[in-house]
Design an enzyme around this catalytic site. Structure first.
Site, PDB file in Angstrom:
ATOM      1  N   ARG A 237     -20.844   6.852 -25.480  1.00 23.06           N
ATOM      2  CA  ARG A 237     -21.785   6.139 -26.338  1.00 23.06           C
ATOM      3  C   ARG A 237     -23.172   6.189 -25.701  1.00 23.06           C
ATOM      4  O   ARG A 237     -23.322   6.008 -24.475  1.00 23.06           O
ATOM      5  CB  ARG A 237     -21.350   4.672 -26.519  1.00 23.06           C
ATOM      6  CG  ARG A 237     -20.200   4.475 -27.495  1.00 23.06           C
ATOM      7  CD  ARG A 237     -20.572   4.903 -28.919  1.00 23.06           C
ATOM      8  NE  ARG A 237     -19.504   4.699 -29.888  1.00 23.06           N
ATOM      9  CZ  ARG A 237     -18.675   5.654 -30.339  1.00 23.06           C
ATOM     10  NH1 ARG A 237     -18.773   6.890 -29.875  1.00 23.06           N
ATOM     11  NH2 ARG A 237     -17.766   5.380 -31.251  1.00 23.06           N
ATOM     12  N   GLU A 266     -29.065   7.080 -33.159  1.00 24.69           N
ATOM     13  CA  GLU A 266     -28.540   8.293 -33.798  1.00 24.69           C
ATOM     14  C   GLU A 266     -28.856   8.297 -35.279  1.00 24.69           C
ATOM     15  O   GLU A 266     -28.610   7.268 -35.937  1.00 24.69           O
ATOM     16  CB  GLU A 266     -27.032   8.396 -33.563  1.00 24.69           C
ATOM     17  CG  GLU A 266     -26.718   8.649 -32.097  1.00 24.69           C
ATOM     18  CD  GLU A 266     -25.229   8.793 -31.809  1.00 24.69           C
ATOM     19  OE1 GLU A 266     -24.424   8.802 -32.753  1.00 24.69           O
ATOM     20  OE2 GLU A 266     -24.884   8.909 -30.618  1.00 24.69           O
ATOM     21  N   HIS A 284     -23.469  14.192 -31.572  1.00 24.07           N
ATOM     22  CA  HIS A 284     -22.284  13.324 -31.664  1.00 24.07           C
ATOM     23  C   HIS A 284     -21.135  14.059 -32.383  1.00 24.07           C
ATOM     24  O   HIS A 284     -20.655  13.616 -33.431  1.00 24.07           O
ATOM     25  CB  HIS A 284     -22.633  12.014 -32.393  1.00 24.07           C
ATOM     26  CG  HIS A 284     -21.624  10.920 -32.125  1.00 24.07           C
ATOM     27  ND1 HIS A 284     -21.950   9.593 -32.110  1.00 24.07           N
ATOM     28  CD2 HIS A 284     -20.290  10.963 -31.871  1.00 24.07           C
ATOM     29  CE1 HIS A 284     -20.879   8.860 -31.868  1.00 24.07           C
ATOM     30  NE2 HIS A 284     -19.850   9.684 -31.721  1.00 24.07           N
TER      31      HIS A 284
HETATM   32  C1  MLT Z   1     -15.283   7.952 -32.077  1.00 28.01           C
HETATM   33  O1  MLT Z   1     -15.617   6.938 -31.465  1.00 28.01           O
HETATM   34  O2  MLT Z   1     -14.118   8.167 -32.392  1.00 28.01           O
HETATM   35  C2  MLT Z   1     -16.315   8.957 -32.493  1.00 28.01           C
HETATM   36  O3  MLT Z   1     -17.448   8.800 -31.723  1.00 28.01           O
HETATM   37  C3  MLT Z   1     -16.598   8.751 -33.931  1.00 28.01           C
HETATM   38  C4  MLT Z   1     -17.153   9.911 -34.678  1.00 28.01           C
HETATM   39  O4  MLT Z   1     -16.794  11.051 -34.409  1.00 28.01           O
HETATM   40  O5  MLT Z   1     -17.914   9.660 -35.617  1.00 28.01           O
END
Ligand code: MLT
Length: 534
Positions: A237, A266, A284
């Site tokens: 994160r 983001e 991401h």
């Molecule tokens: C997660 O926490 O699973 C991912 O960061 C979410 C995502 O891919 O949007």
């Protein structure tokens, strides 16, 4: 889909594999897909839906939950749930779920790919080639073999990264506040406290959740303790890392390179960071593989379908009590609703029902339990339409403590029905798979009494405590199999008598005690097998 299901209409607010909508629609749930809604648009739209499925681009803040009056579940199609205000969701009795494990390996693979490409300058080399150059010396990297990799966060993703990076013969050290040295050793990791990690690591990779304790954790002071020329990788994160500190560390050469998949904001607007020659940036996409996206989408969709069938919740974040036996909690709500409706006799615009969860582990389950109570109430009305037609008001709430629960039970529920000057409050919980009645109007049954079979309830005073057995068997067929008496509060107490058959007519004996009523609670159905598709 029957009108009476918990989840009838669901909003998908982020890019999610189409199998999610397909599974929901196949089960009869109406689905709308609206990606890219602004905060204000989401605040308006959310009112129409029973459930929301999102990923990291949707922020479900307290003000959105405040107006989401129909919302029962918000499900994150992934692992992290930091963009849902869980505290606010719990307060409003909304279940928060995720898809644990479904994208773990993909995120770990992305991390490993970033480590390899970062230390061997692969993106830089690629750009250089595309610019028509043939640079070799300037693109010299470092070997992974023998280097020290620090894995911060030894949860599921961290562990998958460790498994894979061991193949490079790296020395792996790590830290996690809830993993002991011995447990870490079993993973092949030498555990150190953070202050001893920083000076030892050649590469630091982060696998922590976004929680207040991790906010801004990688900062100037940490870089000051790091080895000159270390590398930083973050696919967890963005809020864990102070972006300005990374830039400073890059300038000073403390950080030789950073691979970042996640950002403080983001989409990020930090062009200085993204464009830095020693930064690899991805938007991401750690969990973005076809396989993981199908899995997360199917996982949350199946959880919604299972919720409608009252089958076990697997990715429930905020209502631990409902996790193990959803069917029993549903039955508890249903039975308390049935007793409440029997008490008032008929439901009208004068009827008010309050469904409250109590105790921390049940917090967040109020809207699911309200739905179950409503189903119990309508067993008396016979039709779901009649509850609304009759103008019955059902509200939800939460109490931090529930004094009438047996002391070993962490969570429970209370249903209070009021009609004119009459009021009845019923408190219950689940033990094992058994719904238990814990108290009526504050008169507690020690350890609770089961809600099952043909039950006759009445309130009495010290002077008329028991209905004579002869009265109960006066119709010739009802025999008493068991009974339970509550503690006395003031001079009043409640008794529950379990009969082999309901009495044909309780009218003649109603004058002997107060509030005499009888109901039949069906035995719990055989647990259905969880659905699995994809
Ligand atoms: C997660 O926490 O699973 C991912 O960061 C979410 C995502 O891919 O949007």
């Amino acid at each position: 889909m029957s009108k009476s299901h918990l989840l009838k209409k669901v909003l998908i607010s982020d890019v999610i594999d189409p199998c999610c909508a397909e599974i929901l629609r196949d089960s009869g749930i109406e689905v709308d897909i609206k990606v890219g809604l602004s905060h204000e648009q989401l605040k308006e739209e959310i009112k129409k839906y029973d459930g929301l499925i999102l990923r990291s681009a949707t922020f479900v803040t307290a003000d959105i939950l405040e107006v989401a009056e129909n919302m029962k579940v918000a499900a994150f199609a992934g692992t992290g749930t930091d963009n849902v205000d869980i505290k606010a969701a719990s307060k409003h009795g909304i279940i928060v779920m995720n898809a644990p494990g479904a994208n773990t390996v993909s995120t770990a693979e992305h991390t490993c790919a970033m480590i390899c490409t970062l230390v061997r300058n692969i993106p830089k080399a690629n750009m250089s080639m595309k610019a028509g150059k043939w640079e070799t010396e300037a693109l010299t990297g470092i070997a992974l073999q023998g280097r020290t990799l620090a894995v911060i966060g030894l949860g599921a993703i961290g562990r998958e990264v460790i498994k894979r990076m061991k193949a490079f013969q790296m020395n792996i050290i790590g830290y996690d506040p809830i993993v002991t040295k011995q447990q870490a050793l079993k993973l092949g990791v030498t555990w150190y406290p953070l202050e001893e990690i920083w000076p030892r690591a050649d590469i630091i990779t982060l696998h922590l959740p976004a929680i207040p304790q991790t906010y801004g954790m990688i900062n100037d002071s940490v870089f000051a303790q790091c080895r000159q020329g270390m590398y930083l990788v973050n696919a967890a994160r963005g809020t864990i890392v102070r972006e300005q500190s990374v830039l400073k560390a890059l300038e000073k050469g403390i950080c030789a390179g950073a691979a970042l998949d996640v950002f403080q904001e983001e989409p990020t607007h930090n062009e200085e960071l993204v464009n830095h020659p020693n930064v690899i940036a991805t938007p991401h996409i750690g969990g973005n593989t076809t396989e993981a996206q199908t899995r997360v989408a199917a996982n949350v969709a199946n959880q919604f379908v299972n919720l409608n069938k009252c089958i076990k919740l697997s990715g429930n974040i905020n209502v631990k009590a409902l996790q193990d036996d959803l069917q029993a909690w549903h039955d508890l709500g249903h039975n308390l609703g049935h007793i409440a409706a029997t008490y008032v006799g008929h439901l009208s615009g004068q009827t008010q029902v309050q469904v409250e969860t109590c105790g921390d582990s049940a917090k967040g389950g109020a809207r699911f339990l309200k739905y179950a109570v409503e189903k119990g109430l309508i067993t008396v009305c016979q039709s779901s339409d009649k509850l609304q037609d009759a103008g019955v008001q059902v509200s939800t709430g939460h109490n931090e403590t529930c004094s009438t629960l047996p002391c070993d039970m962490g969570g429970g529920m209370k249903v209070t029905v009021t009609q004119g000057d009459r009021s009845l409050s019923l408190c219950g919980t689940v033990r094992g798979s058994a719904p238990l009645l814990c108290a009526i109007n504050g008169c507690a049954f020690t350890n609770g009494t089961t809600l099952q079979g043909n039950m006759l309830f009445y309130e009495s005073t010290e002077s008329n405590s028991f209905l004579p057995l002869s009265v109960l068997s006066s119709n010739g067929k009802s025999t008493v199999s068991a009974f339970a008496s509550s503690a006395t509060v003031g001079v009043r107490k409640w008794t529950v008598i379990y009969l082999n058959e309901l009495m044909d007519n309780i009218e003649p004996i109603k004058s002997l005690v107060a509030c005499l009523m009888q109901i039949t609670v069906p035995p719990p159905p055989i647990l259905k097998r969880p659905m699995s598709k994809v």
